[in-house]
Design a protein around this motif. Structure first.
Motif, PDB file in Angstrom:
ATOM      1  N   ASN A 185       1.427  11.294  -5.293  1.00 42.05           N
ATOM      2  CA  ASN A 185       0.143   9.997  -6.395  1.00 42.05           C
ATOM      3  C   ASN A 185       0.872  10.751  -8.102  1.00 42.05           C
TER       4      ASN A 185
ATOM      5  N   SER B  46      -1.369   4.114   7.281  1.00 40.46           N
ATOM      6  CA  SER B  46      -1.812   4.532   6.427  1.00 40.46           C
ATOM      7  C   SER B  46      -3.685   4.840   7.124  1.00 40.46           C
TER       8      SER B  46
ATOM      9  N   TRP C 112       1.091  -1.440  -0.193  1.00 37.96           N
ATOM     10  CA  TRP C 112      -0.017  -0.355  -0.594  1.00 37.96           C
ATOM     11  C   TRP C 112       1.016   1.525  -0.111  1.00 37.96           C
ATOM     12  N   GLY C 113       1.936   1.285   0.025  1.00 39.83           N
ATOM     13  CA  GLY C 113       2.722   2.469  -0.728  1.00 39.83           C
ATOM     14  C   GLY C 113       3.246   3.116   1.500  1.00 39.83           C
TER      15      GLY C 113
ATOM     16  N   GLN D 216       1.919   5.625  -6.604  1.00 39.92           N
ATOM     17  CA  GLN D 216       2.233   6.114  -5.458  1.00 39.92           C
ATOM     18  C   GLN D 216       4.139   6.244  -5.614  1.00 39.92           C
TER      19      GLN D 216
ATOM     20  N   ARG E 262       4.308  11.592   0.459  1.00 33.49           N
ATOM     21  CA  ARG E 262       3.684  10.123  -0.292  1.00 33.49           C
ATOM     22  C   ARG E 262       2.843  10.972  -1.345  1.00 33.49           C
TER      23      ARG E 262
ATOM     24  N   VAL F 133       1.403  -5.440  -8.095  1.00 34.03           N
ATOM     25  CA  VAL F 133       0.535  -5.006  -6.172  1.00 34.03           C
ATOM     26  C   VAL F 133       1.497  -5.617  -5.595  1.00 34.03           C
TER      27      VAL F 133
ATOM     28  N   TYR G 282       5.011   2.425  -5.940  1.00 32.43           N
ATOM     29  CA  TYR G 282       3.970   1.222  -6.006  1.00 32.43           C
ATOM     30  C   TYR G 282       3.537   1.190  -7.255  1.00 32.43           C
ATOM     31  N   GLN G 283       2.575   0.081  -7.246  1.00 32.96           N
ATOM     32  CA  GLN G 283       1.029   0.216  -7.854  1.00 32.96           C
ATOM     33  C   GLN G 283       0.174   0.363  -7.697  1.00 32.96           C
ATOM     34  N   SER G 284      -0.525   1.633  -7.563  1.00 36.77           N
ATOM     35  CA  SER G 284      -1.599   2.019  -6.339  1.00 36.77           C
ATOM     36  C   SER G 284      -2.815   1.190  -7.337  1.00 36.77           C
ATOM     37  N   ASP G 285      -3.369   2.444  -8.706  1.00 36.07           N
ATOM     38  CA  ASP G 285      -5.132   2.167  -9.508  1.00 36.07           C
ATOM     39  C   ASP G 285      -4.607   2.146 -10.593  1.00 36.07           C
TER      40      ASP G 285
END
Lengths: 381, 637
Positions: B210, A318, A313-314, B565, B208, B278, B290-293
């Motif tokens: 995007n 969170s 989730w990075g 992300q 953090r 992911v 990161y692969q987020s969406d």
């Protein structure tokens, strides 16, 4: 008396092992090596680590607690037998007599449900009759229930690969599967303490919470068809799941056990069933031990969860509702342990607290999935 | 400590608020939910992003300070306890112990001493002996004093974890924002126009952010969402997306999301190429990607546009792309089309009771039609017909506001699985020039009508009249006319006659449409009945569709965008270090039991005084004491 080894001398674990213990470890190791030679190409380095790590952990646990080693061997034997009956075809689950009525994953889990209900009734009957023999029967029923439950999960694991190789996964990925896991872990924790502290009278109490979970499983199966195996969403495809989820459920299981013991404590403290229940000191001690185990595992689980989150989730944290509630549960039991260990607090207040702690825990486990949305949405009802 | 516990309680409550109140929603949602007054108050309190509000941060800082003070104050004490054997305990104080026993000494002093030391060793105790002035000797032993480190470990761990967390928080930005150097950008403007005050440089220690990259593009900035605005985070390298893929299971659920990334950096001899997915991020220069969406990256679309209220059946072509705009109609009635989203897969549970398996119903597109006053209606339309209750329909939904549910227009398919059958039928039903012919056909086929030309004429007129009304607004228009003109008692009879007549007319109209296109005609059976019923319902519903244009997606060229992300969290290793300490601390606090034993050898009285203590008295300790007492008794006598 030999002066070199006076009778107070304590043997170390390795000295205490007999040939059965070594055989047990050998069987586990052989199983692991077999799995490795056959499936190594499907496992990453961590999963290989877990495979052999599990061998070590279960050898150790089995050495410390002989009955567990029998259970482990039993699960292995029945699961392998069941898997052989499948002959690689999922449809045989409803065609072969033994599978259909006993040890297909679905039937085994149903047997687990039935046996847990019977065990609870028997425990209560034993408490009412003050019958030691009935108590032993109840214990045996509980052991059988855990055997069937674990066989159910093992076979389900295999079944998931029969659906399609890419669908296959360890059966701890959704609410249905973890509920089964919860029942099993809670029951095992209880059986452990039952043997150590000789507290068969508490079985009925502990199985209340287990059977509440059984009720949920039944509703979930018949009303929602939740027993159908679903493929994993991308976020769950990680080796972390194999350690994060079980660690968490040792935590949940131990907290539930503590709460049930607390309810017995409160009754006994009021004089209800006091003559039948164990001494207050014993109850208090059991409550503490189980919260201590739960807290340790819950801490580890949360840390593992954070590490997984950092990969998926990075970020390791969170403030996802599930994470936040895990923190609240953690703070709650941290405070409980603090009061008891540092301040030396005892008595009904702590028991009430442990009981209320179950509500907080249940909310973190279930309520968050039902009422709040967030990243942890795999287990939605 | 009390202070720390109260702080923790406040944190706990604040955290609960943060989970109950959905965080970081668009601010309009909060205004709608709470109203202007409460919205403002909650905003002041920072309730929409509790975990990044100033007061939350202040509590965390207080907690760090107070826990550090605790460790500072109690740490040395703990270390002292850990080291000491407490060998200066006097006989008097030992006698006051709750757990003590006295044994007679049967052997000599030295032999007994030797025996006792062996005993302590076997039990895992460390010991130290002191000779007293009166010739007696005290053996002071300890075991499990490592437990004392548990206190230091757990509390230090708390401090380290919290510090790590603060390190990864947005403290530097908060300070700069308070000093007026930085502010969030709330306008939706191109990235290049975002002013310096809303940009974070590459030296920003933690973030953090995007980034949305359409396939085949690259970028070197990411966006950090803050409250109701954002900040632009500059990156020390460029990220390019070559390809984005979604794989699916046989059931249609997504199996994996993967992005083929290229990192371009002057510091690199060659760009790095890596596929992330992911659970498998890419780490470069301390920044994890990161692969987020995922979302649409500007899919090209081709539509057939039908004007629902025009009595012709010729659709117009329309081309566009997601995030683009187009125009429909002319002059004051012109509408702007805003193409919002395209989704290739839609897994929907279509079973009526919701218990069936969800399955893929194919691509859909979401768009808005905006009039020249700025009013917009949102539409969603599915490319392929959907099966509902065993029949297939083209489905399109509309809603006036985001809060509403979509209301759907369901258009039945014809025998060739196309929409044309309905569209032809609709065109004829709207074409007043065709009504006399329909009326004639009904009159001819109808047995009720006699041969009298006057009656036939009258009948035909009433059919034409009914069709004219129906064409103005479907069933609801007919209902209005009935309500206006027919006395209440007769309404039901009249309505059912009208409905029957409309049905019969629909049959003729549908067949006229088919005949004109040289298609086989409908025969009178149950299937036809259902088709006509659905067609008439669709015809009536289209008056509520909100616009005359029905967009049917003909073709698309899919282009996706990957949502990435990017995080930089220098505190992570500290948090992990703290976690390890925490686990060590918890285990040593709970599973190492500190016990102390004193054995006072009194040669004068020929006695040994045995005393035992633990900082935590519980059942285990009681049992251990009893065992040791018996064993010592056996050993000494």
């Amino acid at each position: 008396m030999n002066s070199n080894s006076p009778d107070y001398q304590q043997k170390t674990l390795l000295q205490r092992l007999n040939w059965q213990d070594w055989l047990y470890a050998l069987v586990l190791a052989a199983g692991a090596v077999f799995a490795y030679t056959r499936y190594a190409q499907y496992m990453d380095i961590y999963e290989v680590g877990f495979l052999f790590g599990a061998t070590a952990v279960f050898s150790y646990l089995g050495w410390q607690w002989k009955r567990l080693s029998i259970l482990v061997l039993g699960i292995g034997a029945v699961s392998v037998f069941s898997i052989n009956l499948y002959q690689g075809e999922q449809a045989r689950a409803t065609q072969v007599f033994l599978l259909k009525y006993l040890i297909s994953s679905q039937s085994a889990i149903m047997w687990m449900n039935v046996l847990f209900v019977l065990a609870m009734a028997t425990y209560w009957f034993a408490l009412y009759k003050r019958s030691e023999f009935t108590g032993k029967v109840a214990t045996a029923l509980t052991w059988s229930a855990t055997l069937f439950g674990f066989v159910g999960l093992m076979v389900r694991w295999y079944e998931s690969y029969l659906i399609a190789p890419d669908v296959g996964h360890i059966p701890i990925s959704n609410l249905y599967e973890v509920f089964v896991l919860f029942c099993l872990i809670t029951a095992l924790l209880y059986l452990h303490y039952e043997q150590r502290l000789n507290t068969k009278q508490l079985g009925g109490f502990v199985l209340l919470v287990v059977n509440a979970a059984v009720g949920f499983i039944l509703w979930y199966t018949f009303d929602r068809q939740a027993h159908n195996i679903q493929p994993l969403v991308p976020a769950l495809q990680s080796y972390w799941m194999k350690i994060h989820v079980p660690a968490n459920f040792v935590g949940y299981g131990a907290f539930s056990l503590a709460a049930m013991v607390a309810s017995a404590y409160l009754l006994a403290n009021k004089g209800v069933l006091a003559s039948r229940l164990p001494e207050l000191d014993v109850l208090d001690d059991l409550m503490y031990k189980s919260i201590a185990v739960g807290f340790a595992f819950f801490t580890i689980a949360t840390i593992l969860g954070a590490m997984w989150a950092a990969e998926a989730w990075g970020g390791y944290w969170s403030w996802d509702p599930k994470e936040t509630w895990a923190l609240i549960v953690w703070l709650n039991y941290a405070a409980w342990l603090h009061l008891r260990m540092v301040k030396g607090f005892r008595g009904p207040v702590l028991a009430w607290w442990a009981l209320i702690g179950l509500i907080v825990t249940t909310f973190a486990f279930l309520g968050v999935n039902m009422f709040l949305s967030g990243l942890h949405s795999y287990g939605t009802l | 400590m009390r202070f720390a516990v109260s702080l923790l309680s406040i944190l706990g409550i604040a955290s609960v608020v943060g989970t109950v109140l959905k965080q970081n929603e668009p601010y309009e949602n909060y205004i709608i939910k709470f109203g202007q007054f409460w919205f403002g108050l909650f905003e002041q309190l920072g309730l929409y992003d509790v975990y990044h509000s100033s007061w939350f941060l202040v509590i965390l800082l207080f907690l760090i300070v107070s826990t550090s003070l605790c460790v500072y104050r109690n740490g040395p004490l703990m270390i002292k306890e850990w080291r000491t054997f407490k060998e200066h305990a006097s006989e008097k104080s030992l006698n006051a112990f709750s757990h003590q026993a006295t044994f007679d000494m049967t052997s000599g002093l030295n032999v007994t001493k030797q025996q006792l030391m062996q005993f302590l060793q076997a039990k895992g105790f460390q010991y130290k002996s002191v000779v007293h002035a009166d010739g007696g000797e005290l053996i002071a032993a300890k075991a499990g004093t490592h437990q004392r480190w548990g206190y230091i470990f757990t509390h230090t761990a708390m401090v380290i974890i919290l510090l790590g967390g603060v390190l990864d928080g947005n403290l530097p930005f908060k300070v700069q924002e308070m000093l007026g150097h930085k502010r969030i950008e709330t306008l939706d403007i191109p990235e290049s126009q975002v002013p310096e005050a809303s940009r974070l440089s590459t030296s920003n220690p933690s973030f953090r952010a995007n980034m949305t990259l359409p396939e085949g593009t690259s970028d070197h900035v990411a966006f950090v969402r803050v409250r109701d605005g954002y900040l632009v985070q500059e990156l020390p390298f460029t990220v390019a997306l070559k390809d984005f893929r979604i794989e699916h299971y046989a059931t249609g659920q997504p199996k994996s999301f993967e992005s083929d990334l290229v990192i371009i950096d002057p510091d690199l001899k060659e760009p790095i190429t890596k596929t992330i997915s992911v659970n498998h991020p890419l780490l470069y220069k301390g920044i994890a990607i990161y692969q987020s969406d995922f979302q649409d990256g500007g899919t090209a679309l081709d539509f057939n546009v039908w004007n629902l209220f025009a009595p012709d059946n010729q659709p117009q072509p329309l081309a566009g792309a997601i995030f683009g705009k187009g125009t429909l109609g002319e002059g004051d009635d012109a509408l702007t089309v805003e193409y919002n989203d395209f989704r290739k897969f839609n897994i929907i549970n279509m079973s009526p009771d919701g218990k069936g398996k969800p399955h893929n119903v194919g691509p859909n597109i979401t768009y808005k039609l905006r009039d020249n006053k700025g009013q917009a209606i949102e539409y969603v339309t599915y490319m392929q017909p959907m099966q509902i209750d065993g029949k297939h329909y083209f489905v399109a939904g509309m809603r006036q506001t985001v809060q509403d549910e979509f209301r759907y227009l369901r258009i039945p398919i014809d025998d060739e699985l196309s929409i044309n059958g309905f569209m032809n039928f609709r065109a004829i039903m709207l074409d007043a020039a065709k009504y006399p012919e329909i009326a004639r056909k009904i009159a001819r086929n109808s047995l009720d009508v006699g041969k009298d030309p006057a009656v036939v004429k009258q009948f035909e007129n009433s059919v034409v009249q009914l069709l004219t009304i129906f064409a103005q607004g479907g069933y609801s228009q007919v209902a209005q006319i009935i309500e206006k003109n027919v006395p209440e008692k007769e309404r039901e009879v009249v309505a059912s006659t009208y409905i029957k007549m409309v049905r019969v007319a629909a049959y003729e109209a549908y067949n006229m449409g088919l005949a004109a296109n040289k298609k086989p005609l409908l025969v009178s059976d149950a299937k036809t009945e259902a088709l006509l019923r659905d067609s008439l319902n669709s015809f009536s519903d289209m008056f509520f569709y909100g616009s005359p244009y029905f967009l049917q997606l003909e073709q698309f060229e899919h282009k996706e965008a990957s949502g990435l992300q990017l995080t930089k969290s220098p505190g992570q290793k500290w948090v992990y270090l703290g976690s390890v300490l925490l686990v060590l601390g918890i285990f040593s606090m709970m599973y190492i039991r500190e016990r102390r034993i004193w054995l006072l050898l009194k040669p004068d009285a020929n006695q040994v005084l045995f005393a035992m203590a633990s900082n935590r008295k519980n059942l285990d300790f009681e049992q251990e004491f009893n065992v040791y007492r018996e064993q010592l008794k056996g050993l000494l006598t």
